[in-house]
Design a protein around this motif. Sequence first.
Motif, short mmCIF file in Angstrom:
data_model
loop_
_atom_site.label_atom_id
_atom_site.label_comp_id
_atom_site.label_asym_id
_atom_site.label_seq_id
_atom_site.Cartn_x
_atom_site.Cartn_y
_atom_site.Cartn_z
N ILE A 98 0.85 -1.18 0.00
CA ILE A 98 0.00 0.00 0.00
C ILE A 98 0.89 1.24 0.00
O ILE A 98 1.92 1.29 0.69
CB ILE A 98 -0.92 0.00 1.25
N GLU B 142 -1.12 -0.88 -5.06
CA GLU B 142 -1.69 0.46 -5.25
C GLU B 142 -0.94 1.18 -6.36
O GLU B 142 0.24 1.53 -6.21
CB GLU B 142 -1.63 1.26 -3.95
N ARG B 143 -1.62 1.34 -7.52
CA ARG B 143 -1.02 1.98 -8.70
C ARG B 143 0.38 1.41 -8.92
O ARG B 143 1.36 2.14 -9.08
CB ARG B 143 -1.00 3.50 -8.54
N SER C 40 -6.28 -4.11 -7.59
CA SER C 40 -5.47 -2.92 -7.81
C SER C 40 -6.21 -1.71 -7.27
O SER C 40 -7.35 -1.43 -7.68
CB SER C 40 -5.18 -2.73 -9.30
N ILE C 41 -5.58 -1.01 -6.34
CA ILE C 41 -6.13 0.24 -5.82
C ILE C 41 -5.69 1.35 -6.78
O ILE C 41 -4.52 1.71 -6.83
CB ILE C 41 -5.63 0.51 -4.39
N SER D 268 -6.31 4.71 0.94
CA SER D 268 -6.23 3.35 1.46
C SER D 268 -5.42 3.36 2.75
O SER D 268 -4.66 4.29 3.03
CB SER D 268 -5.56 2.42 0.44
N VAL E 169 -10.08 0.42 1.74
CA VAL E 169 -10.02 1.33 0.60
C VAL E 169 -11.25 2.23 0.63
O VAL E 169 -12.38 1.73 0.67
CB VAL E 169 -9.96 0.55 -0.73
#
Length: 369
Positions: A225, A254-255, A274-275, A317, A341
Amino acid sequence: MSRFFPLLTVFTLSTTSLVRAEWRQDTVFIQRKDDTTVARHPGNDAILFSHADPQLAIEWGLRNVTNTVVLGGTYTVSDRIDIPRPGVTLIIDREAILRLNPEGRHTTIDFRSRNPGYWQILPMIYNKGHDDVRVLLFGTIEKWKVENEDNGKQTLPIMFDGRNEQGTCGLSGGLLMVTGHATDSFWLVDAERVRVPVVALDTNPLASLVLEGCEDCHLGLIASIAPEQGGNTEETIDLNSRNIDITIERLVGERSQEIIDCNESHVVVQDVVSIGRPRKMFGRGPASGPRYTDRRPFGSRSLDVRNTSILHDAMSSRLVHEVPELPGALPSFTVQTTVEVTLRNNRRKHYQRSAHFDLRGKPAGRGGR
């Protein structure tokens, strides 16, 4: 509205021969006392071992009892902590900090790179070839690194290393659980049947977990994260080379640069989240650049991902770790990690993984892998 994805596994952290009432005699607490580090049995003030170097006190516990629990405090070790034998458990409390004394005499291992011989690596907790070792990190392992034109040396938090002359998996069984703080990757090398319920970091290492030369390992929630809102991460997991029969419940990035990097490995992943939009979801190829493994190359790979989700409207997140208050929670406790999230309109999704642990001889109930 919240959406939950709970999973629970039950683990027994002692041998079946240990009678439930005897767990205190087969457990030591490691804690700071003035300028020394001491070892005591639970509920007993008698000092069993004392030394100015915390490394030696922790290793004394690992040699003499099944369960070694490092309580809150700052422990500056002179060298890596070596796991001395199979079947032991090491628990690092949430309030414990492990750091390396840079003036110590350090024991390192080689790291294969484009500049051979340049890097020397010091795993802060190192399991070399011992079966059924369990390490639970709730606290902090600080990074140390030094580099010049001629060479470089740095720490890694934890490594399970099963390399041997036969080129097989020289380490079988055991468990790694990470809800604590570290800024580098955790490594499994040439190991089989190791379980990893959780490795979840918000420090953006190059990868939260790296596997090389492993077989039949089951992983639960592996997450990376971003440290800041709207930020990016590197890789969530790196299957760097020569892994077979790896199963993963859930990966969260995350990205990410890549959520999973799968080189010369065979893996089944139940769920990938995937955040935000990833820069790349999956990296894969038959070629690999092994750093440690002594397993023979097999030149193939397969990546079977059963479900993928991209949370395009993710706003923020965070990781929520529910860990035991030590020592009071012993001998039986549950650990739960939640990736929370927040989406637009203040909607939330939660991805959870729980594991129950018992220092006594019988598990408290049934669980999955």
